[in-house]
Design a protein around this motif. Sequence first.
Motif: not given
Length: 75
Positions: A37-43
Amino acid sequence: MKNKGLWLLLGYTLFTLGITSIVLELVGVHWVILSWLESAGRLIAFAGKLLMIIAGVLIIVFARTDWEREMRNEE
């Protein structure tokens, strides 16, 4: 409701993972389970964690509701 215990376990797990991941993110630590989930971006990761919390609460509420009593009170 069938499998009430399993639904409650799923709801509590989603809620706990969502809350603790947001708190740990403030410190700079991340759950290994949620690294995808973190690899998709912070937002997107933050929105996903909020959705986990909301889904967990909804599952808990629906699992604890006595639907037969609600139907009797409705009539």
